[in-house]
Design an enzyme around this catalytic site. Structure first.
Site, PDB file in Angstrom:
ATOM      1  CB  SER A 149      -0.961  -0.049   1.199  1.00 56.38           C
ATOM      2  OG  SER A 149      -1.880   1.017   1.150  1.00 56.38           O
TER       3      SER A 149
ATOM      4  CG  HIS B 291      -4.449  -0.879  -0.429  1.00 57.85           C
ATOM      5  ND1 HIS B 291      -4.130  -0.859   0.895  1.00 57.85           N
ATOM      6  CD2 HIS B 291      -4.963  -2.117  -0.668  1.00 57.85           C
ATOM      7  CE1 HIS B 291      -4.434  -2.020   1.441  1.00 57.85           C
ATOM      8  NE2 HIS B 291      -4.923  -2.812   0.503  1.00 57.85           N
TER       9      HIS B 291
ATOM     10  CG  ASP C  60      -5.603  -5.681   2.655  1.00 59.11           C
ATOM     11  OD1 ASP C  60      -6.020  -6.834   2.912  1.00 59.11           O
ATOM     12  OD2 ASP C  60      -5.691  -5.159   1.533  1.00 59.11           O
TER      13      ASP C  60
END
Length: 188
Positions: free
Chosen positions: A11, A38, A131
């Site tokens: 991310s 992301h 995540d």
């Protein structure tokens, strides 16, 4: 271990981290590499163009019902989860966000763990939420290998730290060691 696939999740700081890994993959790398970064839902996927110019492997955006091809890097399209089906094909989903994200790393990792079991490597890099932690746990529980960027070297350490908490058996390593580690797994 026969390496059937590699899944990577990242991310915040991920483009820089991936830039230290994906271009190092050799042109004869035998496994597909699936990547979730992301990205905001309305952005076009400039990551494909960015990495296609840097990498020796073909780079493309994952497409629904597409069979995975060896030696190809697949990026998750913005606003879609990417899953791997047992048949080795890609499935895209617009299901609910997971960990405030779509695409979500956990969704890819968990489906790939089901599809490939011990022949999968999951890699978690820099990022600002958790995540990937449960997904990496699923990879390791299925007998696959977990690799995690050394948290102290990550632009944002939250994601690697969460992955290590969820999967303490994962190996930490510097980004420049990831491709040699993958090559060693293939050579075995």
């Amino acid at each position: 271990m026969t390496l059937q696939a590699v899944v990577i999740g990242t991310s915040a700081g991920g483009v820089q981290a991936l830039s230290q890994v994906l271009p190092r993959l050799p042109a004869d790398f035998p496994a597909p590499v699936l990547v979730v970064v992301h990205v905001p839902p309305r952005l076009s996927n400039s990551l494909v163009d960015l990495f296609a110019a840097k990498c020796r492997l073909p780079v493309k955006e994952a497409e629904d019902k597409e069979p995975l091809a060896p030696g190809t890097i697949y990026f998750a399209p913005p606003d879609y989860h990417v899953l791997v089906e047992a048949s080795g094909t890609i499935a895209l989903s617009s299901d609910e966000h997971v960990n405030h994200s779509r695409p979500a790393i956990d969704v890819l990792f968990e489906s790939a763990a089901d599809a490939f079991g011990p022949e999968l490597v999951g890699i978690v890099m820099t990022g600002a939420n958790s995540d990937g932690a449960q997904g990496l746990r699923a990879v390791c529980a299925a007998g696959g290998q977990g690799l995690v960027q050394i948290p102290a070297t990550a632009e944002v350490a939250t994601m690697p730290e969460a992955a290590l908490s969820a999967c303490p058996d994962a190996r930490t390593m510097a980004l420049e060691r990831i491709v040699p580690a993958l090559e060693a797994m293939i050579a075995r």
